[in-house]
Write an enzyme that holds these catalytic residues in place. Structure first.
Site, PDB file in Angstrom:
ATOM      1  N   THR A  90       0.398  10.811   0.970  1.00  0.00           N
ATOM      2  CA  THR A  90       1.269  11.686   1.608  1.00  0.00           C
ATOM      3  C   THR A  90       2.585  11.512   1.235  1.00  0.00           C
ATOM      4  O   THR A  90       3.503  12.450   1.100  1.00  0.00           O
ATOM      5  CB  THR A  90       1.104  11.517   3.006  1.00  0.00           C
ATOM      6  OG1 THR A  90       1.248  10.297   3.580  1.00  0.00           O
ATOM      7  CG2 THR A  90      -0.158  12.231   3.602  1.00  0.00           C
ATOM      8  N   ASN A  91       3.077  10.108   0.889  1.00  0.00           N
ATOM      9  CA  ASN A  91       4.521   9.819   0.627  1.00  0.00           C
ATOM     10  C   ASN A  91       4.656   9.185  -0.756  1.00  0.00           C
ATOM     11  O   ASN A  91       5.160   7.867  -0.882  1.00  0.00           O
ATOM     12  CB  ASN A  91       5.367   9.151   1.590  1.00  0.00           C
ATOM     13  CG  ASN A  91       5.566  10.010   2.850  1.00  0.00           C
ATOM     14  OD1 ASN A  91       5.922  11.274   2.874  1.00  0.00           O
ATOM     15  ND2 ASN A  91       4.995   9.521   4.133  1.00  0.00           N
ATOM     16  N   PRO A 135       0.872   5.415   0.457  1.00  0.00           N
ATOM     17  CA  PRO A 135      -0.480   6.531   0.683  1.00  0.00           C
ATOM     18  C   PRO A 135      -0.155   7.879   0.128  1.00  0.00           C
ATOM     19  O   PRO A 135       0.953   7.969  -0.672  1.00  0.00           O
ATOM     20  CB  PRO A 135       0.401   6.960   2.189  1.00  0.00           C
ATOM     21  CG  PRO A 135       1.872   6.624   2.113  1.00  0.00           C
ATOM     22  CD  PRO A 135       1.942   5.477   1.361  1.00  0.00           C
ATOM     23  N   GLY A 185      -3.386   4.931   6.044  1.00  0.00           N
ATOM     24  CA  GLY A 185      -4.378   5.262   7.049  1.00  0.00           C
ATOM     25  C   GLY A 185      -4.816   3.989   8.065  1.00  0.00           C
ATOM     26  O   GLY A 185      -4.627   2.911   7.429  1.00  0.00           O
ATOM     27  N   LEU A 230       0.893  -1.255   0.044  1.00  0.00           N
ATOM     28  CA  LEU A 230       0.097  -0.064   0.100  1.00  0.00           C
ATOM     29  C   LEU A 230       0.805   1.303   0.103  1.00  0.00           C
ATOM     30  O   LEU A 230       1.932   1.486   0.646  1.00  0.00           O
ATOM     31  CB  LEU A 230      -0.798   0.008   1.186  1.00  0.00           C
ATOM     32  CG  LEU A 230      -2.148  -0.825   1.056  1.00  0.00           C
ATOM     33  CD1 LEU A 230      -1.932  -2.297   0.912  1.00  0.00           C
ATOM     34  CD2 LEU A 230      -3.140  -0.458   2.586  1.00  0.00           C
ATOM     35  N   LEU A 287       7.229   2.089   9.421  1.00  0.00           N
ATOM     36  CA  LEU A 287       8.025   1.926  10.925  1.00  0.00           C
ATOM     37  C   LEU A 287       6.869   0.932  11.712  1.00  0.00           C
ATOM     38  O   LEU A 287       5.833   1.743  12.033  1.00  0.00           O
ATOM     39  CB  LEU A 287       8.002   3.309  11.377  1.00  0.00           C
ATOM     40  CG  LEU A 287       8.872   4.201  10.631  1.00  0.00           C
ATOM     41  CD1 LEU A 287       8.773   5.874  11.419  1.00  0.00           C
ATOM     42  CD2 LEU A 287      10.054   4.026  10.450  1.00  0.00           C
ATOM     43  N   CYS A 316       3.846  11.389   9.184  1.00  0.00           N
ATOM     44  CA  CYS A 316       3.164  10.982  10.437  1.00  0.00           C
ATOM     45  C   CYS A 316       4.347  10.851  11.547  1.00  0.00           C
ATOM     46  O   CYS A 316       3.945  10.967  12.731  1.00  0.00           O
ATOM     47  CB  CYS A 316       2.501   9.454  10.415  1.00  0.00           C
ATOM     48  SG  CYS A 316       3.788   8.211  10.373  1.00  0.00           S
ATOM     49  N   GLY A 351       1.529   1.660  12.878  1.00  0.00           N
ATOM     50  CA  GLY A 351       0.687   2.234  13.661  1.00  0.00           C
ATOM     51  C   GLY A 351       0.468   3.821  13.474  1.00  0.00           C
ATOM     52  O   GLY A 351       1.378   4.205  12.633  1.00  0.00           O
TER      53      GLY A 351
END
Length: 474
Positions: free
Chosen positions: A123-124, A121, A202, A119, A423, A253, A220
């Site tokens: 954002t990156n 995201p 997410g 997956l 992470l 995040c 997480g």
């Protein structure tokens, strides 16, 4: 893999089954590749996207498509982060015997997992496909990358650049396959049919990965809490907090979500943060900012994620002075009733005051018990005693010391952390691993065990248990 009956159920299931079949066929072609071949391929994959000119193009197009973050942040990720990640793994042995333990007479052999479902995201989306793809291929796997719909074009472009490079180097293009028209249904189907999931995104998607029935490596929630103690170099701390809080407009995040200042340096450090462009938000403006960031007091409003301070101020309906780089929101509470104590995904940091390090540790744990437990925290300090005390008493997988959090906990040139964008947060964050996830998490290992030259002997009860235990329990 899905059964024939399952594949026939829906058009999406059949479409994904075809992609998985292609991916599996490509992976089987490289199952016995040499270390030299693997390392050559991942070099070419990275260079195809980070070469001069292409890195600028990708950075620009990523911002244009996603409307998230800024060009400078995207450029650093596609140009620098990808190179650093390659450098971090290129000399690792990932083929054949990768470890020998002579004391236990064990040999560990690396074997590929198969098809990785990844997956990526919104954002990156510039570096995540590259980093996950080279980690997969390093372990002689193939990968199918499922992007956020907001980043589908840039994902396809990046994947196709890597595919072209693979073909030029004599490897199958289908080692990397993008989902070009993404949907939740397709992503869920990829997760069901692949061999291992590498989930970054997410919370709903990570939960879906864990419930898919396929072994999954998820991450997480981030909500980094940073402490500045009374031994810190305040100028250095202010500069690095600015960098971390504003990098790519806080798309990561790992951006500093809360900063705790000890009493002794509170006023001085706050002044330095203001000098760096931190603007204090209080009263009515705090309410306006809260209503802008959270649509219903709980869920982050996608419209303000990774946007400039001016955009957010205009959207929220308050004015800010010229030179504002980030927002400082003084806070005392934590939990659902105090949303600023949670992850914000914007250039907004909550500011807390603590009388000493013990109170800072209590605050860190309380804040992260609400959101972000297990992910990471940081400290600016010159005291090893304080650094280790924070590390010993917080429920965290990473403690970054005197470093800009968002640029450091996933690995950077100035530290020894493994380079990744995945992470693990351990059991604290509902994850199976604490690792900075890399290729080593995307292989199977065969352990070869030979008899020891001399058998181990169980010692006498007195040696093994001790007299105290024998007398107490007996």
């Amino acid at each position: 893999m899905a059964t024939a009956e399952l594949v026939a159920e829906t058009p999406v299931t059949a479409e994904v089954a075809e992609l998985v079949a292609r991916s599996r066929a490509a992976q089987q072609q490289i199952e016995n590749a040499t270390q030299e071949q693997v390392d050559t391929w991942i070099k070419g994959m990275v260079y195809a996207v980070c070469k001069p000119g292409m890195d600028e193009e990708i950075a620009r197009e990523t911002v244009e498509e996603t409307q998230l973050g800024n060009y400078e942040g995207k450029f650093k990720k596609i140009s620098v982060k990808t190179r650093a990640t390659l450098m971090d793994i290129i000399h690792d042995k990932s083929v054949g015997v990768i470890e020998e333990d002579r004391e236990r007479n064990l040999v560990k052999i690396a074997k590929p997992v198969g098809v990785i479902g990844a997956l990526s995201p919104s954002t990156n989306p510039e570096a995540t496909p590259v980093i996950k793809a080279i980690s997969a291929v390093k372990g002689r796997n193939s990968i199918i990358i499922c992007p956020h719909p907001r980043a589908k074009f840039i994902n396809a472009k990046i994947c196709n650049l890597m595919r072209d490079a693979l073909v030029k180097m004599g490897a199958p293009a289908d080692l990397v396959i993008p989902i070009e028209q993404p949907s939740v249904e397709k992503t869920n189907e990829v997760m069901k049919q692949c061999d291992r999931i590498l989930a970054t995104g997410g919370t709903p998607m990570v939960k879906a990965a864990y419930s898919s029935g396929t072994p999954a490596l998820g991450v997480g929630v981030g909500n980094a809490v940073i402490t500045v103690d009374d031994t810190a170099d305040l100028d250095d701390a202010a500069a690095k907090i600015l960098l971390s809080k504003t990098l790519d407009y806080a798309a990561s995040c790992s951006s500093d979500n809360a900063v705790i200042l000890l009493d002794a340096i509170y006023d001085k450090m706050l002044a330095k943060l203001q000098e760096k462009g931190g603007y204090i938000i209080e009263g009515e403006d705090k309410t306006k900012l809260q209503n802008a960031i959270w649509e219903d007091g709980e869920h982050i409003n996608a419209k303000v994620v990774a946007q400039s301070p001016q955009f957010i101020a205009d959207y929220a309906g308050f004015t800010i002075p010229e030179g504002t780089n980030f927002f400082i929101v003084p806070e005392t509470g934590h939990g659902k009733e105090h949303p600023f104590s949670g992850e914000k995904m914007t250039v907004t940091m909550a500011l807390y005051r603590a009388k000493d390090l013990d109170e800072a540790i209590e605050l860190t744990n309380a804040i992260q018990a609400y959101q972000g437990q297990g992910h990471s925290c940081g400290i600016y300090s010159q005291s090893d005693e304080n650094i280790m005390k924070l590390a010993m008493h917080t429920k965290t997988s990473r403690v970054m010391v005197n470093q800009p959090q968002s640029a450091s906990n996933s690995g950077n040139l100035w530290n020894g952390m493994r380079q990744t964008f995945s992470l693990g947060c351990g059991s604290w964050g509902g994850n199976a691993t604490n690792n900075n996830v890399t290729w080593r998490d995307l292989i199977n290992e065969t352990w070869v065990s030979k008899p020891l030259p001399e058998h181990k002997k169980i010692p006498s009860d007195e040696e093994l248990f001790g007299k105290d235990i024998i007398e107490l329990v007996g």
